[in-house]
Design an enzyme around this catalytic site. Structure first.
Site, PDB file in Angstrom:
ATOM      1  N   SER A 299       2.013  54.122  23.534  1.00  0.00           N
ATOM      2  CA  SER A 299       2.983  54.131  22.441  1.00  0.00           C
ATOM      3  C   SER A 299       2.817  55.399  21.609  1.00  0.00           C
ATOM      4  CB  SER A 299       2.794  52.910  21.541  1.00  0.00           C
ATOM      5  OG  SER A 299       1.618  53.026  20.764  1.00  0.00           O
TER       6      SER A 299
ATOM      7  N   ARG B 134      -3.396  53.565  24.537  1.00  0.00           N
ATOM      8  CA  ARG B 134      -2.100  53.047  24.910  1.00  0.00           C
ATOM      9  C   ARG B 134      -1.081  54.182  24.910  1.00  0.00           C
ATOM     10  NH1 ARG B 134      -0.747  49.260  20.406  1.00  0.00           N
ATOM     11  NH2 ARG B 134       1.162  48.915  21.590  1.00  0.00           N
TER      12      ARG B 134
ATOM     13  N   CYS C 257      -4.057  37.678  15.268  1.00  0.00           N
ATOM     14  CA  CYS C 257      -2.692  37.613  14.740  1.00  0.00           C
ATOM     15  C   CYS C 257      -2.128  36.202  14.748  1.00  0.00           C
ATOM     16  CB  CYS C 257      -1.784  38.550  15.530  1.00  0.00           C
ATOM     17  SG  CYS C 257      -1.408  37.985  17.195  1.00  0.00           S
TER      18      CYS C 257
ATOM     19  N   LYS D 132      -6.869  47.003  12.733  1.00  0.00           N
ATOM     20  CA  LYS D 132      -6.251  45.699  12.531  1.00  0.00           C
ATOM     21  C   LYS D 132      -5.903  45.022  13.853  1.00  0.00           C
ATOM     22  CE  LYS D 132      -1.450  47.301  11.889  1.00  0.00           C
ATOM     23  NZ  LYS D 132      -0.820  46.525  12.979  1.00  0.00           N
ATOM     24  N   ASP D 133      -5.860  45.783  14.946  1.00  0.00           N
ATOM     25  CA  ASP D 133      -5.556  45.217  16.261  1.00  0.00           C
ATOM     26  C   ASP D 133      -6.807  44.775  17.017  1.00  0.00           C
ATOM     27  OD1 ASP D 133      -2.884  45.704  15.825  1.00  0.00           O
ATOM     28  OD2 ASP D 133      -2.853  47.586  16.946  1.00  0.00           O
TER      29      ASP D 133
ATOM     30  N   THR E   8      11.579  50.837  17.980  1.00  0.00           N
ATOM     31  CA  THR E   8      12.343  49.644  18.346  1.00  0.00           C
ATOM     32  C   THR E   8      12.505  48.719  17.150  1.00  0.00           C
ATOM     33  OG1 THR E   8      11.573  49.744  20.637  1.00  0.00           O
ATOM     34  CG2 THR E   8      12.380  47.620  19.853  1.00  0.00           C
ATOM     35  N   ARG E   9      11.448  48.544  16.382  1.00  0.00           N
ATOM     36  CA  ARG E   9      11.514  47.647  15.229  1.00  0.00           C
ATOM     37  C   ARG E   9      12.416  48.217  14.131  1.00  0.00           C
ATOM     38  NH1 ARG E   9       5.527  44.817  14.946  1.00  0.00           N
ATOM     39  NH2 ARG E   9       5.128  44.900  17.177  1.00  0.00           N
TER      40      ARG E   9
ATOM     41  N   THR F 251       9.412  40.612  11.450  1.00  0.00           N
ATOM     42  CA  THR F 251       8.000  40.979  11.424  1.00  0.00           C
ATOM     43  C   THR F 251       7.301  40.347  12.612  1.00  0.00           C
ATOM     44  OG1 THR F 251       5.906  40.804  10.213  1.00  0.00           O
ATOM     45  CG2 THR F 251       7.484  39.028   9.891  1.00  0.00           C
TER      46      THR F 251
ATOM     47  N   SER G 152       4.088  39.559  12.376  1.00  0.00           N
ATOM     48  CA  SER G 152       2.851  39.058  11.796  1.00  0.00           C
ATOM     49  C   SER G 152       3.030  37.711  11.103  1.00  0.00           C
ATOM     50  CB  SER G 152       2.315  40.089  10.788  1.00  0.00           C
ATOM     51  OG  SER G 152       1.338  39.535   9.952  1.00  0.00           O
TER      52      SER G 152
ATOM     53  N   ARG H  27       9.032  42.331  18.457  1.00  0.00           N
ATOM     54  CA  ARG H  27       8.082  42.993  19.351  1.00  0.00           C
ATOM     55  C   ARG H  27       8.586  44.412  19.592  1.00  0.00           C
ATOM     56  NH1 ARG H  27       4.856  40.486  22.749  1.00  0.00           N
ATOM     57  NH2 ARG H  27       3.969  42.573  22.798  1.00  0.00           N
ATOM     58  N   GLY H  28       7.755  45.206  20.244  1.00  0.00           N
ATOM     59  CA  GLY H  28       8.163  46.571  20.556  1.00  0.00           C
ATOM     60  C   GLY H  28       7.486  47.587  19.665  1.00  0.00           C
ATOM     61  N   ASN H  29       7.731  48.860  19.969  1.00  0.00           N
ATOM     62  CA  ASN H  29       7.095  49.929  19.207  1.00  0.00           C
ATOM     63  C   ASN H  29       7.786  50.121  17.860  1.00  0.00           C
ATOM     64  OD1 ASN H  29       9.452  51.461  19.701  1.00  0.00           O
ATOM     65  ND2 ASN H  29       8.582  52.378  21.529  1.00  0.00           N
ATOM     66  N   VAL H  30       7.292  51.067  17.093  1.00  0.00           N
ATOM     67  CA  VAL H  30       7.801  51.273  15.737  1.00  0.00           C
ATOM     68  C   VAL H  30       9.296  51.595  15.759  1.00  0.00           C
ATOM     69  CG1 VAL H  30       7.684  52.790  13.719  1.00  0.00           C
ATOM     70  CG2 VAL H  30       5.576  51.974  14.792  1.00  0.00           C
TER      71      VAL H  30
ATOM     72  N   ARG I 270       0.732  36.519   9.241  1.00  0.00           N
ATOM     73  CA  ARG I 270       0.160  36.783   7.918  1.00  0.00           C
ATOM     74  C   ARG I 270       1.246  37.257   6.959  1.00  0.00           C
ATOM     75  NH1 ARG I 270      -0.429  41.400   5.671  1.00  0.00           N
ATOM     76  NH2 ARG I 270      -0.050  42.458   7.648  1.00  0.00           N
ATOM     77  N   ARG I 271       2.058  38.208   7.405  1.00  0.00           N
ATOM     78  CA  ARG I 271       3.123  38.712   6.545  1.00  0.00           C
ATOM     79  C   ARG I 271       4.159  37.622   6.257  1.00  0.00           C
ATOM     80  NH1 ARG I 271       3.632  43.851  10.325  1.00  0.00           N
ATOM     81  NH2 ARG I 271       2.121  45.253   9.348  1.00  0.00           N
TER      82      ARG I 271
END
Length: 316
Positions: free
Chosen positions: A12, A10, A241, A82-83, A153-154, A126, A128, A148-151, A130-131
């Site tokens: 990212s 990808r 997820c 994890k993905d 962006t978050r 988040t 997730s 959503r979005g890359n690191v 799960r989280r």
């Protein structure tokens, strides 16, 4: 084996970091080989206006990479484990795994620093289930904001006040040299990670003996035992997820494998947790048995309420 070896990835920052890391590892172990990256955009990257759980899960991040593997455009793909869904296409396999980076989830909160210090009804971002389920079990007053979005962006959502805190995997932040942004590490005793969190996986075509031989330098029986326990649990609960479930396996004294697992309702009101230990050779069975225990204790009812039907995107 053609030279250069082509790695599908990808676009990212984190995915490129992982692919470049793998390229360096291969070239260091095999100086006669060259590796090139083949970046591509996945459907998971393209659809940013809806939660992953609503559009088919994290598998959308790897489908295009798997198509490139199947038609020979690339030789291997590197993923955050994890993905990777529990079930792969029969023509593909996970051939190797890296050592695990920090498996914990991490809090990023410029003003409040820790989960405990967040004010009542704080907004926590988040991606997730799960989280969020485990956090709501501890702090039912929290408002969960799907991200959503890359690191980057978050992280911006914490910086601009959209969220009072965001929760991300510590491993990705450390790989991108962003660990200074972490204000609290959530212990596994509080928030069990996703299956495979912190591990990178190499996916190849099944039966590619030559490439499997090249990747032998990554062989690590302890990591493979942990992966076996975590992914067998994931397979048994039908995990991706869209399932609020997690498991973390680690090597304990004497080389045995210890695993802690959780299934929770999305609102966090019902949470089923268990743990177990086994010899490394029994890790696969350990994952299955922990899943069966949690499902029988109430996890099956939780999962049945989620109505996990395929979305239009999954059917494409």
């Amino acid at each position: 084996m053609q030279n250069p070896i082509k790695i599908g990835t990808r676009e990212s920052d984190l995915a490129l970091w992982q692919a470049r890391y793998m390229a360096r590892c291969i070239e260091k172990s095999h100086p006669d080989l060259k590796v090139m990256l083949v970046p591509m955009t996945t459907r998971g990257d393209q659809i940013q206006d809806r939660p992953l759980a609503d559009i088919g899960g994290k598998g959308l991040f790897i489908k295009e990479l798997e198509s490139a593997l199947l038609d020979g455009r690339v030789d291997l793909a590197v993923h955050s484990l994890k993905d990777v869904p529990a079930v792969l296409p029969p023509q593909l396999m996970l051939s190797a795994f890296t050592e695990r980076e920090d498996p914990r989830d991490a809090v990023i909160s410029p003003h409040y620093k820790t989960l405990k210090n967040l004010p009542r009804s704080a907004k926590v971002g988040t991606s997730s289930l799960r989280r969020s389920a485990q956090l709501l079990h501890i702090r039912p007053d929290l408002q969960i904001i799907p991200l959503r979005g890359n690191v980057t962006t978050r992280l911006n959502h914490a910086d601009d006040g959209t969220c009072d805190a965001v929760i991300l995997a510590a491993a990705g932040l450390k790989r991108l040299k962003l660990e200074h942004r972490i204000t609290e590490y959530l212990p596994v005793s509080l928030c069990i990670p996703a299956a495979g969190q912190g591990i990178m996986a190499v996916e190849t075509r099944a039966g590619d003996a030559e490439l499997s031989q090249i990747l032998q330098f990554l062989k690590n029986p302890e990591i493979e035992a942990c992966v076996a326990a975590e992914r067998s649990f994931l397979a048994e609960v039908g995990g991706d997820c869209r399932v609020p479930a997690g498991i973390h396996a680690s090597v304990c004294k004497g080389g045995n494998i210890n695993a802690e697992a959780v299934i929770a309702s999305i609102d966090g009101r019902r949470l089923y947790r268990t743990s177990g230990t086994c010899m490394a050779g029994q890790a696969l069975h350990l994952g299955y048995s922990l899943a069966e225990q949690l499902l029988s204790e109430g996890g099956a009812a939780v999962l049945s309420e989620l109505n996990l039907t395929k979305t239009p995107e999954e059917k494409i």
